[in-house]
Design an enzyme around this catalytic site. Structure first.
Site, mmCIF file in Angstrom:
data_model
loop_
_atom_site.group_PDB
_atom_site.id
_atom_site.type_symbol
_atom_site.label_atom_id
_atom_site.label_comp_id
_atom_site.label_asym_id
_atom_site.label_seq_id
_atom_site.Cartn_x
_atom_site.Cartn_y
_atom_site.Cartn_z
ATOM 1 N N ASN A 81 -19.053 66.330 34.796
ATOM 2 C CA ASN A 81 -18.859 67.640 35.414
ATOM 3 C C ASN A 81 -19.151 68.673 34.328
ATOM 4 O OD1 ASN A 81 -17.963 69.969 36.607
ATOM 5 N ND2 ASN A 81 -16.008 69.125 37.294
ATOM 6 N N GLU A 139 -11.733 63.841 42.712
ATOM 7 C CA GLU A 139 -13.155 64.182 42.876
ATOM 8 C C GLU A 139 -14.052 63.250 42.062
ATOM 9 O OE1 GLU A 139 -13.466 68.822 43.373
ATOM 10 O OE2 GLU A 139 -11.596 68.322 42.390
#
Ligand code: AMP
Length: 402
Positions: free
Chosen positions: A10, A388
């Site tokens: 990320n 996530e």
């Protein structure tokens, strides 16, 4: 040997969060974070999770750019025998914030896809450039490995046009790709599925309102596993009151800020995205601080809390109307998972919608998905920790395994 590991990246403008997962059993092998990339005081914190009792290793010092950051991560992983050169690595999964209308599924990134992602930068100028850089750097380190982009917008691509279209002049809107896209999609996808599981049902037979309440916050209406509405729009600014974002307001507020307030577009952008929401109302964006001050009788913290809850209630009511039948309301993310006070305030008074909490269950802190609704309530209320990274790894792995 079957390659079952997935590295999830990320990449933000000055940070990279990462997790290495083994999809054979969905276990986590290592987690870490590189912060303040490009500054003198960069920091890489790496925590190996194999071998039991492994401790975090921290490097502090200048890390010039994302390439140096990822090389640092690769070196740390190598020390634990988990290097990026391992044949057990099946893919690298990248969180990409904006997929536009083009990317509604996880996608293996090649040169054409990279060019398309570049073209989406105007839609997400703060996020997509860093996401793209992360992919480019990972590609340069392992060119042979599938780099899979998983989009924050993708889960919301199923919204009907009546939900995604703004009532704007159509030609103008279409020419500029102005529509509602929605964000936090991997979280809404994961949490709506986990909520169905908690109820002992399939996603197809379950209607859920998901409330993702973190520093950013969004609500979604999920019918039978399919998103039919969500609160964020063209950008993550629309919808709920957030830590630093205003959420919904009359668009004419912007004209007024410009014409009467004399502010530039960039100043208004910063005001609405960074200096509004909880922090704008009371000076704190952390819900824990807001609650602590409110409990001590601080009037501005109490007002910020009330505005936050009022908006949340309106979205619960709106999405109950959108769905027609609601099986569950699911709370997730930092505030949703941890604040019994927010859950209690948001659900109270909604008995007519079939919603009621069990005070004792709601007060329990736990890492597991759980029901907090009263026994007699028609609609379940669930607390479902979001994940996530696992969702990105699951989607990336499913794509490369075929
Ligand atoms: P996230 O963006 O999902 O990481 O959520 C971060 C936010 O969760 C923080 O800014 C806090 O406002 C909030 N948070 C975390 N723990 C608690 C807690 N125990 N009570 C209230 N809010 C919390």
């Amino acid at each position: 040997m079957t390659a079952t590991r997935v590295l999830v990246l990320n990449s933000g403008s000055s940070s990279v969060k990462y997790q290495l997962l083994d999809m054979a059993d969905a276990s986590r092998l290592a987690v870490g974070l590189v912060e303040r990339i490009g500054e003198e005081t960069s920091r890489l914190k790496h925590t190996p999770l194999t071998g039991g009792g492994a401790e975090a290793r921290v490097f502090e010092g200048p890390i010039a750019d994302h390439k140096a950051a990822l090389e640092g991560v690769a070196a740390e992983l190598s020390k634990d025998g988990l290097g990026l050169d391992s044949p057990e690595l099946a893919a690298i999964g990248h969180r990409v914030v904006h997929g536009g209308t083009k990317f509604t599924q996880p996608t293996v990134v090649d040169a054409d896809v990279l060019a398309e992602l570049e073209s989406l930068v105007p839609l997400a100028p703060l996020h997509n450039p860093a996401n793209v850089t992360g992919i480019e750097v990972a590609r340069s380190i392992r060119p042979d490995l599938p780099q899979v982009a998983v989009f924050d917008t993708a889960f919301h691509a199923t919204m009907p046009e009546a939900a995604w279209r703004y009532a704007l002049d159509r030609e103008t809107a279409d020419a500029l790709s102005i529509r509602r896209y929605g964000f936090h999609g991997t979280s809404h996808a994961y949490v709506s599925r986990e909520t169905a599981k908690l109820l002992g049902r399939t996603p197809e037979e379950t209607n859920v309102i998901v409330l993702h309440l973190g520093n950013g916050a969004s609500a979604s209406a999920v019918r039978g596993g399919v998103c039919v509405d969500t609160s964020m729009g063209l950008t993550p600014l629309e919808g709920l009151v957030m830590g630093t974002r205003s959420g919904d307001l009359d668009p004419a507020v912007i004209f007024h800020l410009a014409r009467v307030g004399g502010k530039s577009v960039d100043e208004i952008d910063a005001l609405l995205n960074k200096k509004s929401g909880l922090i704008g109302l009371c000076g704190d964006n952390d819900q824990r601080e807001v609650e602590r001050r409110r409990a001590e009788g601080d009037a501005s913290a109490a007002l910020a809390f009330d505005v936050y809850i009022h908006r949340l209630k309106k979205y619960i009511g709106a999405y109950a109307a959108v769905l027609g039948r609601v099986d569950a309301v699911a709370f997730t993310a930092g505030v949703g998972e941890n604040s019994a006070t927010v859950r209690e305030a948001a659900i109270s008074g909604l008995e007519e919608l079939g919603l009621a909490l069990d005070g004792e269950r709601n007060a329990v802190r736990a890492d597991e998905p759980r029901l907090v609704s009263a026994e007699y309530a028609r609609v379940a209320v669930a607390v479902v920790p979001t994940d996530e990274e696992l969702e990105i790894a699951t989607q990336a792995y499913a794509l490369v395994r075929g």
